[in-house]
Scaffold this active site. Structure first.
Site, PDB file in Angstrom:
ATOM      1  N   SER A 107       0.825  -1.218   0.000  1.00 49.65           N
ATOM      2  CA  SER A 107       0.000   0.000   0.000  1.00 49.65           C
ATOM      3  C   SER A 107       0.859   1.267   0.000  1.00 49.65           C
ATOM      4  CB  SER A 107      -0.877  -0.004   1.260  1.00 49.65           C
ATOM      5  OG  SER A 107      -1.435   1.276   1.483  1.00 49.65           O
ATOM      6  N   TYR A 130      -2.224   5.460  -4.192  1.00 51.93           N
ATOM      7  CA  TYR A 130      -3.249   6.456  -3.859  1.00 51.93           C
ATOM      8  C   TYR A 130      -2.787   7.768  -4.483  1.00 51.93           C
ATOM      9  CZ  TYR A 130      -5.932   3.864  -0.312  1.00 51.93           C
ATOM     10  OH  TYR A 130      -6.755   2.983   0.344  1.00 51.93           O
ATOM     11  N   THR A 156      -5.842   2.556  -6.818  1.00 53.46           N
ATOM     12  CA  THR A 156      -7.102   2.474  -6.079  1.00 53.46           C
ATOM     13  C   THR A 156      -7.952   3.695  -6.408  1.00 53.46           C
ATOM     14  OG1 THR A 156      -6.087   1.165  -4.341  1.00 53.46           O
ATOM     15  CG2 THR A 156      -8.120   2.328  -3.764  1.00 53.46           C
ATOM     16  N   LYS A 252      -8.437  -0.691  -8.928  1.00 51.77           N
ATOM     17  CA  LYS A 252      -9.067  -1.354  -7.778  1.00 51.77           C
ATOM     18  C   LYS A 252     -10.168  -0.483  -7.187  1.00 51.77           C
ATOM     19  CE  LYS A 252      -7.897  -3.029  -3.163  1.00 51.77           C
ATOM     20  NZ  LYS A 252      -8.403  -1.969  -2.289  1.00 51.77           N
ATOM     21  N   HIS A 276     -13.733  -2.103  -1.069  1.00 47.93           N
ATOM     22  CA  HIS A 276     -12.705  -1.746  -0.095  1.00 47.93           C
ATOM     23  C   HIS A 276     -12.958  -2.480   1.235  1.00 47.93           C
ATOM     24  CE1 HIS A 276      -9.530   1.529  -0.143  1.00 47.93           C
ATOM     25  NE2 HIS A 276      -9.407   1.112   1.097  1.00 47.93           N
TER      26      HIS A 276
END
Ligand SMILES: Cc1cc2nc3c(=O)[nH]c(=O)nc-3n(C[C@H](O)[C@H](O)[C@H](O)COP(=O)(O)O)c2cc1C
Length: 387
Positions: A107, A130, A156, A252, A276
């Site tokens: 992440s 992100y 994402t 995603k 999520h």
């Protein structure tokens, strides 16, 4: 060594061994948690069709995800603050995944940095992006992922703003934890966790602290999202990101057939049908429920993966038989990590693999690639008749 027979066993140990604020962070959904609950109960509504007297020798769960070989079609989903569930958590999870032969996704909001994970693993891993407002930071982030030899980007698209999780606010979630009376009393009962944490220097958001600017409290996840994340992310920007990366791109957080078509149009190689893990739009449908409409919309144009709610190998089997090419687990591997570190992540993968393999055999199948709707009993009204 405790006897672990299912993910639920790991979850119990995770709860016992990890500070409350991090356990709660993992085990929460947004607002009323309706979608979080539906992710599990909708899997339960689907039943499996038992077949007998079929040759079950020589079974295989192996396959591919975006052209990369996998021991089973189950990747580790990107999970923020994994290095707070256990010291150096991302490195431990990545190592377990590479030994098992499944993808690990790091992440943006990890504790161990991209460079840290690359230095402690042998095989390429995937990186989840992100979108922050700071464009220079974004360009450098892509370059860092490339330099670390990441073999796919997972962008994402369902978190420009954050769905509220009540417990995180009440617990004052931060990395590292702020010392209040409540957190100190809790930490006093989690000695093993604390000793391991004292032995590492990785206690901050490793990919962003010192790399991105403009947040008032760099230890707070919600402050990063509120102040530094880009709420204006749109399809043009996603198309631009696509052009920055010459390897596979996975989008995603798709939950709508129209968005799935847009994802195919901007040149994504795969999408993850995902809500999520019930942490964003409370009231949205479960991923498994929307999967058929998304498959109808994009067919073979793009690989369709799924996450949200997978706790067992039977859930994986159901998702694959419903038409997903592959799946991801979030909490299931985090439970393993919080319970027993790297060995716990390995155990979580073993549990899921064995459940998948045995259930596949009892359904009369020898290869995950052959799973299909013929293996399932799906209630006629499963997708729902929504106006
Ligand atoms: C504690 C936690 C943190 C997460 N952090 C991220 C993240 O940083 N980036 C992301 O794309 N998804 C994140 N997710 C969502 C997961 O990638 C995945 O979609 C979700 O966990 C799947 O549901 P499951 O936990 O029921 O398997 C997070 C999920 C959890 C539980």
């Amino acid at each position: 060594m405790p006897v672990i027979t299912c993910i639920e066993d790991l979850k119990r140990l995770h709860r016992r061994r990890t500070p409350r604020m991090f356990y709660d962070y993992a085990e929460s959904g947004s607002w009323t948690e309706q979608t979080f609950r539906d992710n599990s109960t909708d899997f339960e509504k689907i039943r499996l069709r038992q077949r007998v007297a079929v040759d079950m020798a020589g079974r295989s769960t192996a396959g591919t995800m975006i052209g990369q070989d996998v021991a089973m079609p189950v990747a580790l989903a990107p999970v923020g603050m994994t290095g707070m569930q256990r010291a150096d958590g991302e490195i431990k999870a990545a190592r377990a995944a590479e030994k098992f032969g499944v993808p690990f996704t790091l992440s943006t909001m990890s504790i161990c940095s991209i460079e840290d994970v690359a230095a402690h693993t042998e095989k390429p891993f995937w990186f989840q992006v992100y979108t922050l407002k700071d464009d220079d930071f974004m360009k450098r982030l892509f370059a860092r992922a490339k330099a670390a030899n990441c073999s796919a980007l997972v962008i994402t698209v369902d978190l420009q703003v954050m769905g509220q999780r009540h417990k995180d606010i009440k617990n004052g979630l931060s990395a590292p934890p702020k010392l209040t009376l409540a957190s100190m009393l809790d930490l006093a009962t989690k000695i093993g966790w604390g000793l391991e944490m004292l032995g590492t220097r990785r206690r901050f958001f490793g990919n962003i602290v010192g790399h991105a600017r403009g947040v008032s409290d760099p230890s707070s996840l919600s402050t990063w999202i509120a102040e530094a994340f880009d709420p204006s992310l749109d399809w043009d920007r996603i198309r631009e990101f696509r052009s920055w990366w010459d390897g596979p791109v996975i989008l995603k957080g798709i939950l709508d057939a129209e968005d799935a078509r847009r994802a195919a149009e901007v040149g994504a190689d795969a999408i993850v049908v995902s809500n999520h893990g019930g942490r964003q739009l409370d009231g949205a449908l479960s991923s498994i429920r929307v999967l058929p409409s998304i498959l109808d919309a994009v067919g073979d144009r793009i690989e369709v993966h799924l996450d949200s709610g997978i706790r067992t190998g039977q859930d994986v089997l159901k998702a694959l038989a419903m038409g997903a090419k592959a799946t991801y687990v979030g909490r299931a591997f985090v439970n393993g990590l919080g319970a027993m570190g790297e060995a716990g992540v390995t155990r979580a993968l073993e549990v899921i693999h064995r459940e998948l393999d045995t259930s596949m055999a009892l359904c009369g199948e020898r290869d995950v690639a052959d799973l299909g709707r013929h293996n399932l009993l799906v209630p006629r009204d499963f997708e729902g008749d929504w106006a």
